[in-house]
Design a protein around this motif. Structure first.
Motif: not given
Length: 183
Positions: A163-183
């Motif tokens: 569960a901890k690794e899944l949460k970490k993976r989701r946060k990383k994906a959300a951060k990447a999506a946010k960064a891609a949207k900002a560009k």
């Protein structure tokens, strides 16, 4: 699916009114048709084309692929299912019989994985493995079955993470999506 020794069980029975057709051939056709009917409903729940259930090689391949995300095992299952049908209708050869044994083992694996993939009671999975025509109908028509996805043997697959690794993976994906949207 067809059961080992099916041709031996019905070897002496022929139907004269059907031109001397062996009973084992008719039992194998009946079993395949009923299993295809059950698969039709499973495929529909999984979002696959339901008519694939009745196509000789494609039906078993798709049935295995929706419960285990592995191309090679699905291909082996589909091939051995076809060869097991040949064994069931009475063609005797040691290689054909060995493929039927492999198919028997893979059928049981698929039956139990289907219970997991569709979130159905394991008892129904045992019926699916032991009495294929009855189990496939029950599995396909089970009212509370819902498809959650195939099991994966990939160690990086989401189902193998804590569960901890899944949460970490989701946060990383959300951060990447946010960064891609900002560009």
């Amino acid at each position: 699916m067809f059961g080992l020794g099916l041709s031996n069980a019905y070897a002496g029975f022929t139907l004269d009114w059907l031109g001397g057709t062996q009973a084992s051939f008719l039992v194998a056709l009946f079993t395949r048709a009923i299993v295809g009917f059950g698969w039709f409903f499973l495929f529909r729940r999984a979002g696959k084309t339901p008519y694939y259930a009745f196509i000789p090689f494609l039906g078993p391949y798709t049935a295995f692929r929706i419960v285990w995300d592995d191309f090679s095992m699905s291909f082996v299952f589909a091939t051995t299912t076809f060869i097991a049908f040949v064994d069931a209708i009475g063609v005797t050869n040691s290689v054909i019989h060995a493929c039927a044994i492999i198919n028997f083992v893979l059928w049981w694996l698929m039956a139990l994985l289907t219970s997991l993939a569709f979130q159905v009671n394991m008892f129904v999975g045992f019926l699916y493995g032991g009495i294929s025509w009855l189990g496939s109908l029950l599995m396909g028509l089970w009212p509370s079955a819902s498809y959650k996805g195939p099991w994966s043997s990939d160690p990086e697959a989401d189902q193998n993470l804590s569960a901890k690794e899944l949460k970490k993976r989701r946060k990383k994906a959300a951060k990447a999506a946010k960064a891609a949207k900002a560009k």
